[in-house]
Write a protein that holds these residues in place. Structure first.
Motif, PDB file in Angstrom:
ATOM      1  N   GLY A  89       0.783  -1.226   0.000  1.00 59.49           N
ATOM      2  CA  GLY A  89       0.000   0.000   0.000  1.00 59.49           C
ATOM      3  C   GLY A  89       0.816   1.278   0.000  1.00 59.49           C
ATOM      4  O   GLY A  89       0.256   2.366  -0.187  1.00 59.49           O
ATOM      5  N   LEU A  90       2.130   1.180   0.205  1.00 63.71           N
ATOM      6  CA  LEU A  90       2.954   2.387   0.242  1.00 63.71           C
ATOM      7  C   LEU A  90       3.201   2.915  -1.169  1.00 63.71           C
ATOM      8  O   LEU A  90       3.439   2.145  -2.111  1.00 63.71           O
ATOM      9  N   SER A  91       3.152   4.217  -1.326  1.00 65.85           N
ATOM     10  CA  SER A  91       3.519   4.851  -2.590  1.00 65.85           C
ATOM     11  C   SER A  91       5.025   5.081  -2.577  1.00 65.85           C
ATOM     12  O   SER A  91       5.573   5.646  -1.635  1.00 65.85           O
ATOM     13  N   VAL A  92       5.696   4.607  -3.634  1.00 74.33           N
ATOM     14  CA  VAL A  92       7.159   4.600  -3.661  1.00 74.33           C
ATOM     15  C   VAL A  92       7.656   5.247  -4.948  1.00 74.33           C
ATOM     16  O   VAL A  92       7.149   4.956  -6.038  1.00 74.33           O
ATOM     17  N   LEU A  93       8.655   6.110  -4.811  1.00 73.16           N
ATOM     18  CA  LEU A  93       9.316   6.708  -5.966  1.00 73.16           C
ATOM     19  C   LEU A  93      10.700   6.100  -6.104  1.00 73.16           C
ATOM     20  O   LEU A  93      11.525   6.188  -5.192  1.00 73.16           O
ATOM     21  N   GLU A  94      10.961   5.451  -7.253  1.00 73.15           N
ATOM     22  CA  GLU A  94      12.304   4.967  -7.556  1.00 73.15           C
ATOM     23  C   GLU A  94      12.971   5.949  -8.506  1.00 73.15           C
ATOM     24  O   GLU A  94      12.468   6.216  -9.603  1.00 73.15           O
ATOM     25  N   ILE A  95      14.113   6.469  -8.109  1.00 73.30           N
ATOM     26  CA  ILE A  95      14.829   7.498  -8.871  1.00 73.30           C
ATOM     27  C   ILE A  95      16.006   6.862  -9.590  1.00 73.30           C
ATOM     28  O   ILE A  95      16.796   6.140  -8.992  1.00 73.30           O
ATOM     29  N   GLY A  96      16.137   7.162 -10.892  1.00 75.78           N
ATOM     30  CA  GLY A  96      17.165   6.503 -11.689  1.00 75.78           C
ATOM     31  C   GLY A  96      16.856   5.035 -11.827  1.00 75.78           C
ATOM     32  O   GLY A  96      17.704   4.177 -11.604  1.00 75.78           O
ATOM     33  N   ALA A  97      15.644   4.730 -12.262  1.00 79.94           N
ATOM     34  CA  ALA A  97      15.116   3.364 -12.188  1.00 79.94           C
ATOM     35  C   ALA A  97      15.624   2.442 -13.279  1.00 79.94           C
ATOM     36  O   ALA A  97      15.476   1.226 -13.163  1.00 79.94           O
ATOM     37  N   GLY A  98      16.198   2.983 -14.343  1.00 87.99           N
ATOM     38  CA  GLY A  98      16.594   2.114 -15.451  1.00 87.99           C
ATOM     39  C   GLY A  98      15.394   1.393 -16.019  1.00 87.99           C
ATOM     40  O   GLY A  98      14.403   2.019 -16.416  1.00 87.99           O
ATOM     41  N   ALA A 111       3.418  -2.761  -2.911  1.00 88.21           N
ATOM     42  CA  ALA A 111       3.631  -1.312  -2.942  1.00 88.21           C
ATOM     43  C   ALA A 111       3.107  -0.735  -4.256  1.00 88.21           C
ATOM     44  O   ALA A 111       2.800  -1.464  -5.203  1.00 88.21           O
ATOM     45  N   ARG A 112       3.039   0.582  -4.304  1.00 82.37           N
ATOM     46  CA  ARG A 112       2.579   1.294  -5.502  1.00 82.37           C
ATOM     47  C   ARG A 112       3.719   2.164  -6.017  1.00 82.37           C
ATOM     48  O   ARG A 112       3.796   3.346  -5.742  1.00 82.37           O
ATOM     49  N   PRO A 113       4.647   1.558  -6.804  1.00 80.49           N
ATOM     50  CA  PRO A 113       5.834   2.297  -7.231  1.00 80.49           C
ATOM     51  C   PRO A 113       5.608   3.136  -8.482  1.00 80.49           C
ATOM     52  O   PRO A 113       4.738   2.840  -9.313  1.00 80.49           O
ATOM     53  N   VAL A 114       6.423   4.175  -8.600  1.00 78.04           N
ATOM     54  CA  VAL A 114       6.576   4.955  -9.824  1.00 78.04           C
ATOM     55  C   VAL A 114       8.063   4.956 -10.143  1.00 78.04           C
ATOM     56  O   VAL A 114       8.891   5.277  -9.283  1.00 78.04           O
ATOM     57  N   ALA A 115       8.410   4.579 -11.375  1.00 78.77           N
ATOM     58  CA  ALA A 115       9.809   4.481 -11.785  1.00 78.77           C
ATOM     59  C   ALA A 115      10.178   5.703 -12.619  1.00 78.77           C
ATOM     60  O   ALA A 115       9.591   5.948 -13.677  1.00 78.77           O
ATOM     61  N   GLY A 163       4.821  15.994  -0.701  1.00 76.81           N
ATOM     62  CA  GLY A 163       4.216  14.929   0.085  1.00 76.81           C
ATOM     63  C   GLY A 163       3.495  13.871  -0.714  1.00 76.81           C
ATOM     64  O   GLY A 163       2.492  13.315  -0.259  1.00 76.81           O
ATOM     65  N   SER A 164       4.006  13.529  -1.909  1.00 76.95           N
ATOM     66  CA  SER A 164       3.322  12.564  -2.769  1.00 76.95           C
ATOM     67  C   SER A 164       3.642  11.110  -2.437  1.00 76.95           C
ATOM     68  O   SER A 164       2.895  10.212  -2.832  1.00 76.95           O
ATOM     69  N   PHE A 165       4.749  10.860  -1.725  1.00 79.86           N
ATOM     70  CA  PHE A 165       5.223   9.482  -1.563  1.00 79.86           C
ATOM     71  C   PHE A 165       5.522   9.162  -0.104  1.00 79.86           C
ATOM     72  O   PHE A 165       5.890  10.023   0.687  1.00 79.86           O
ATOM     73  N   ASP A 166       5.383   7.871   0.202  1.00 79.94           N
ATOM     74  CA  ASP A 166       5.732   7.354   1.526  1.00 79.94           C
ATOM     75  C   ASP A 166       7.194   6.941   1.607  1.00 79.94           C
ATOM     76  O   ASP A 166       7.772   6.878   2.701  1.00 79.94           O
ATOM     77  N   LEU A 167       7.786   6.637   0.454  1.00 87.94           N
ATOM     78  CA  LEU A 167       9.115   6.043   0.418  1.00 87.94           C
ATOM     79  C   LEU A 167       9.789   6.434  -0.891  1.00 87.94           C
ATOM     80  O   LEU A 167       9.120   6.544  -1.924  1.00 87.94           O
ATOM     81  N   ALA A 168      11.109   6.655  -0.850  1.00 90.08           N
ATOM     82  CA  ALA A 168      11.885   6.914  -2.068  1.00 90.08           C
ATOM     83  C   ALA A 168      13.149   6.077  -2.016  1.00 90.08           C
ATOM     84  O   ALA A 168      13.729   5.854  -0.947  1.00 90.08           O
TER      85      ALA A 168
END
Length: 301
Positions: A89-98, A111-115, A163-168
């Motif tokens: 359920g956590l919103s996650v931002l992955e930076i430099g995701a390839g 989780a709910r990731p965005v790459a 405040g868009s994400f719970d985790l990065a």
């Protein structure tokens, strides 16, 4: 992970010989390089080299594996993002995701990731993997995993509301390649909610003092650890083709603190006996003696 490790080119610092003899090859130098120059060069470099990178390292990275660096430290066992059963359920931002391998692992834990990546071609590989997994699921009568949402953007200007994400997180993505890493830290702090966790891995800064070689020659210090001059590859015409930026451990800690984060752990993975691969300057020989990766675990208070 670019090196991603997001990554990032598979090299862990400047070579012992900064000048290459062939005039048709990119020339490696140490000189200043600003934000716009670094961003433009690295976007183009990754777009040109994404296919080769995924071909060479795709088997190690997997389709849905979260690995922090060439040593092979898996998030599955490391738990640096927190307990896996609490990712759901956590919103996650992955930076430099390839190709979003880490995001796909996160999605598999609910989780709910965005790459996010600066390279359009790298993100096309993410779409390719999603399509292959969907076709495989269809062939076996199973449910196809949802595609990972991808965004092409510069890490220094994240296109998200406060405040868009719970985790990065970032596994060798973005930070080694930007001139203003402190600005990236501030952007990550901005898009995280209070209590959010920010975990990122980079080349261990001590590697910049050593020759970028996997063998014994890579165990000799050839330059100053304190020299922050960027590593630049430029073409025969002088056009910048690739840039990496060096920070010391102290620099990283100050960037983290200045952005408003609290550093709660610094992990320096040891080279495991099972891993016999060489990846650029990483190797079992060097990995047994000097650290190759640094993973910073931070909290937004």
């Amino acid at each position: 992970m670019n090196q991603h490790p997001g990554s990032p080119r598979p090299a862990d610092g400047p070579p012992a010989d900064a000048q290459q003899a062939d005039p048709d090859e990119a020339q490696a130098v140490r000189r200043e390089a600003g934000g716009a120059e670094s961003s433009r060069a690295n976007r183009s470099w990754w777009d040109r080299n994404a296919d080769e990178y995924q071909d060479e390292h795709g088997a190690f990275l997997g389709d849905d594996r979260f690995v922090w660096g060439p040593e092979g430290l898996d998030e599955e066992t490391a738990g640096l993002l927190g307990p896996a059963d609490r990712l759901k359920g956590l919103s996650v931002l992955e930076i430099g995701a390839g190709a979003a391998q880490c995001s796909r692992w996160l999605a598999g834990r609910g989780a709910r990731p965005v790459a996010l990546d600066i390279s359009h071609r790298q993100l096309q590989h993410s779409l390719r993997i999603d399509a292959r997994l969907a076709a495989r699921a269809g062939g076996t009568g199973g449910d196809a995993p949802a595609p990972v949402p991808v965004v092409q953007a510069d890490a220094g200007a994240l296109p998200f509301r406060d405040g868009s994400f719970d985790l990065a997180c970032s596994a060798y993505g973005a930070l080694p390649f930007v001139a203003d890493a402190a600005g990236v830290m501030r952007e990550v702090h901005r898009v995280l909610r209070p209590g959010g966790r920010w975990v990122f891995s980079v080349t261990h800064p001590i590697r910049w003092a050593f020759a970028d070689e996997p063998g014994p020659e890579g165990l000799t210090a050839v330059s100053s650890y304190f020299d922050r001059t960027p590593y630049v590859e430029q073409g025969p015409s002088g056009r910048t083709e690739y840039v990496e930026h060096h920070r010391t451990l102290g620099d990283r800690v100050r960037e983290i603190a200045a952005a408003g984060f609290r550093l709660v752990d610094l992990v320096e993975p040891e080279w495991p006996a099972w891993n016999r691969q060489e990846w650029g300057g990483w190797s079992p020989l060097r990995g047994r003696l000097i650290p190759g990766t640094a993973v910073f675990v931070c909290l937004r208070d």
